[in-house]
Design an enzyme around this catalytic site. Structure first.
Site, short mmCIF file in Angstrom:
data_model
loop_
_atom_site.label_atom_id
_atom_site.label_comp_id
_atom_site.label_asym_id
_atom_site.label_seq_id
_atom_site.Cartn_x
_atom_site.Cartn_y
_atom_site.Cartn_z
N LYS A 75 51.41 13.81 49.50
CA LYS A 75 50.66 12.85 48.68
C LYS A 75 51.25 11.45 48.87
CE LYS A 75 49.30 12.43 43.77
NZ LYS A 75 49.43 13.13 42.45
N SER A 149 45.31 14.12 40.40
CA SER A 149 45.31 12.98 41.29
C SER A 149 45.62 13.37 42.73
CB SER A 149 46.33 11.94 40.79
OG SER A 149 47.64 12.49 40.76
N SER A 173 47.96 17.46 37.82
CA SER A 173 47.50 17.06 39.15
C SER A 173 47.87 18.04 40.25
CB SER A 173 48.04 15.68 39.50
OG SER A 173 47.54 14.71 38.61
#
Length: 596
Positions: A75, A149, A173
Site C-alpha cells: 500500500k 482504504s 481497511s
C-alpha cells in the site's frame, strides 16, 4: 497469470520456474491491464529483475529464504526505498531512502516487492473511491467499490498479480477490501508488525495487515513480517505461541450480535446465517450478545478525539496545503482540530469503560463471529453519499483496534448477483494464530471457496493445530464469578462454558478458617448432590500454574455431573470436613453465602 499462492508457487519453482521469469510475467500482465487504478508506482522492472537474480544467487549459495521469489505489493503509505510514497496525494509525494521495517523483513526472507498500490487518500476511508489515481473496483463487478482504504492492495491479490499484499488497518481497511474481493484479510494484534516507515493514520492504533488467498498464506507471511522493533514506540513482541493455529474443541462457543444490522441487504443476512450454521456444524455453540457497547466504542474513532490523531500525522501539510487533499478526506482530517486535550482524555476514559463493560461477553465466548461489512455499495452510490455509506461499512470493524483485539476476515460465499460476502473472526490480542486456525476451517467449509477473483480452488491442506488446547474445569467456591479468587481464572484467559450441577453422591461443606472463605466438595455416596458449579475452559498452557495455586486440603479431581458427563473440578480431602458445617442443602456456594 499462473497460480501464485504459496503452495502453487513453491511447486512451480521446484519444477524449474525462476524468480526472474516470474517478475517478467507479472510486469507483462500489468502492462496488459494497465497500472491504474490498482497501482500508483511500480518498482522499475529492471530493478525487480535485478532483485530476482540476486535471490537466485542467494538460493544457489544455500541461504534459507522462506519467501523465496514470492511477489507482493505494498500500500502506498508504506515506504519502499527509492520508490515514491504518495499516500494517494500527488502534492505530498516524497521518495524515501530507507524501506519500512516490514518491507525489510519480507525482502530478507526472499520476497519481491512489485510496486505500490492505490488507497483512500491518507488511509482515510473504507471504500476505495477517495484517490486522484482512480477508483479500484471489486474484481467481481466494476460498478461496485473495492473497499478501502487498502483498495489497490486487495485488487492486486484478487486479480492474481501477486501472492500477497500489505495493507494498513486502523478502522477495518485490512478487512473490508478482503470481503469485497473474496480474500483473506489478516489484521494482526497491534504492534506485532512494526509500523516504522508507515505513514500513520492513527499512530496509536495502526496495524500493517496482510491480504492473501488463504488463511495459511496470510498467517505464514504475518509471522515472518512480525518482530519487535526498538525503532517503533508501539512495537510489541509476540508472546510464545501467538502464531500457532488453535485447537478448537467440540463445543467451543462463538459470539454473534443479538440483532445484526445489514442496512437492508437481505442476502447478506442470509449468508451470515449460513456462516453461523457452518460453525455449528463444525462443533460450535452460538452465544448471542448485545453489540451496543462495541458499536458505541466504534463511534469514538470518527466521532471522537481519535480524529485528531489523523491530523497529527499530516498536520503541517494539511494546514499549508489543504486544497491538495481530497475534499472528503480534508473535511475529516481538519475536523480533528476541534478536539482538545481534555477531549482526548475523556475519550480514553469512555473507551476504558466500554472495554470494562464487555469483559463478561469475552468470558462467555471463545471467539466472536461478525459480518465483515453489512453490505456492499456501487461506486456511484458511494460518491453520492460518501460519509454515511462509508460509515456503514465500518459497522463491524471500527472497534477492533480501539479495544486491542485480533481479527481475520474470510470469504463467506456469494450473493445471487455474484458479489462476495465475508465474515470476520475476532479474538483477544495475540490470538492471531488461534483464530486463524479456525478461520481456515470455516473458509474451507464454505464448499465454493476460491482464490480471490481467479476462480481457482483453495490449494494445500487445512492448517493443523499446534499445541495449545484447553481443559474444562468445574469451580464450586471462591473461583465463581464475582468472588475473590475469580481472577485466577480470568488472568489465565479462562473462558466461561456453562453452569451445571454435580451428580448425586456429593456432600458440600463450609471449611473453617479459610481465607477467603472456601467450601469443600466430597464424594461420599450419600445420595445428596446437585451442587451448582461453573465450568471454565482453561488453556492447557495455564492449567499447571492454576492448579499450583490451589492450597490443601483442596485439589483437582474428576467430578461426575448430573447430565452423565464428567469434568475436572475442585474436590476436598475427606479429613478436612470433620466437624465442618454441612451446607449441601443450599445447593451451591453462592446460595449459602446469601443465607448468612
Amino acid at each position: 497469470m499462473r497460480a501464485l499462492d504459496l503452495t502453487s508457487l513453491a511447486s512451480a519453482y521446484a519444477e524449474g520456474l525462476t524468480p526472474t521469469a516470474l517478475v517478467t510475467e507479472i510486469h507483462a500482465a500489468i502492462r496488459e491491464t494497465g497500472e491504474r487504478p490498482v497501482w500508483i508506482n511500480l518498482v522499475p522492472e529492471k530493478e525487480a529483475l535485478a532483485r530476482a537474480a540476486d535471490l537466485e544467487r542467494r538460493k544457489a549459495a544455500g541461504e534459507a529464504l522462506p519467501l523465496y521469489g514470492v511477489p507482493f505489493a505494498a500500500k502506498d503509505n508504506i515506504d519502499v526505498a527509492g520508490v515514491p510514497t504518495t499516500a494517494a496525494c500527488p502534492d505530498f509525494e516524497f521518495t524515501p531512502e530507507r524501506s519500512a521495517a516490514v518491507i525489510e523483513r519480507l525482502e530478507t526472507a526472499g520476497a519481491i516487492v512489485i510496486g505500490k498500490t492505490n488507497l483512500d487518500q491518507f488511509a482515510t476511508g473504507l471504500n476505495g473511491t477517495r484517490s486522484p489515481y482512480g477508483q479500484p473496483a471489486s474484481v467481481f463487478d466494476s460498478r461496485y467499490v473495492s473497499g478501502g482504504s487498502s483498495s489497490g492492495s486487495a485488487v492486486a491479490v484478487a486479480s492474481g498479480l501477486v501472492t500477497f499484499a500489505l495493507g494498513t488497518d486502523t478502522a477495518g481497511s485490512g478487512r473490508v477490501p478482503a470481503m469485497f474481493n473474496n480474500l483473506v484479510g489478516l489484521k494482526p494484534s497491534r504492534g506485532l508488525i512494526s509500523t516504522r516507515g508507515v505513514l500513520p493514520a492513527c499512530r496509536s492504533l495502526d496495524c500493517v495487515s496482510i491480504f492473501a488467498g488463504t488463511v495459511g498464506d496470510a498467517l505464514k507471511i504475518t509471522e515472518i513480517a512480525s518482530g519487535y522493533d526498538a525503532e517503533d514506540a508501539y512495537s510489541r513482541a509476540a508472546p510464545k505461541g501467538s502464531f500457532a493455529p488453535g485447537n478448537w474443541p467440540e463445543g467451543f462457543r462463538f459470539g454473534v450480535p443479538e440483532k445484526p444490522e445489514f442496512c437492508g441487504d437481505d442476502e447478506a443476512a442470509e449468508l451470515f446465517d449460513a456462516a453461523i450454521a457452518r460453525l455449528e456444524r463444525l462443533g460450535g455453540i452460538k452465544v448471542t450478545f448485545d453489540y451496543t457497547p462495541f458499536r458505541d466504542a466504534a463511534l469514538l474513532l470518527y466521532a471522537g478525539p481519535w480524529v485528531a490523531e489523523r491530523l497529527a500525522a499530516i498536520k503541517g501539510f494539511a494546514e499549508t496545503r489543504p486544497d491538495s487533499i481530497h475534499p472528503v478526506v480534508r473535511e475529516i482530517v481538519l475536523g480533528g482540530a476541534r478536539y482538545s486535550a481534555v477531549d482526548a482524555f475523556e475519550g480514553q476514559y469512555r473507551l476504558a469503560a466500554f472495554i470494562q463493560q464487555v469483559k463478561p461477553v469475552w468470558e462467555e465466548i471463545d471467539v466472536m463471529l461478525l459480518p465483515t461489512a453489512p453490505t456492499i455499495y456501487t461506486i456511484a452510490d458511494m460518491l453520492a453519499d460518501p460519509v454515511r455509506l462509508n460509515s456503514n461499512l465500518g459497522t463491524y470493524t471500527n472497534f477492533v483496534n480501539l479495544m486491542d483485539l485480533s481479527a481475520i476476515a474470510v470469504p463467506g460465499g456469494f450473493r445471487t448477483d455474484g458479489l462476495p460476502f465475508g465474515v470476520t473472526l475476532v479474538g483477544h490480542a495475540f490470538e492471531d494464530g488461534k483464530i486463524a486456525g479456525f478461520a481456515d476451517r470455516l473458509h474451507r467449509a464454505l464448499g465454493t471457496a476460491t482464490l480471490g477473483g481467479t476462480g481457482r480452488p483453495l490449494p494445500g491442506k487445512p492448517l493443523e493445530a499446534k499445541g495449545g488446547g484447553r481443559i474444562d474445569v468445574a469451580v464450586v467456591g471462591a473461583h465463581l464469578k464475582g468472588l475473590p479468587l475469580h481472577r485466577q481464572l480470568t488472568d489465565r484467559d479462562a473462558r466461561f462454558v456453562r453452569t451445571a450441577k454435580t451428580a448425586t453422591g456429593y456432600s458440600f461443606y463450609a471449611l473453617a478458617g479459610t481465607v477467603p472463605p472456601k467450601p469443600g466438595l466430597v464424594f461420599d455416596g450419600s445420595g445428596a448432590g446437585g451442587i451448582e458449579v461453573e465450568i471454565w475452559s482453561v488453556p492447557v498452557s495455564e492449567f499447571g500454574s492454576f492448579v499450583a495455586e490451589i492450597p490443601a486440603p483442596l485439589g483437582i479431581g474428576t467430578l461426575a455431573l448430573d447430565d452423565g458427563t464428567s469434568v475436572k473440578g475442585f474436590v476436598c480431602e475427606a479429613h478436612a470436613v470433620d466437624g465442618a458445617e454441612n451446607i449441601t442443602k443450599f445447593g451451591g456456594w453462592k446460595a449459602y453465602l446469601a443465607s448468612r
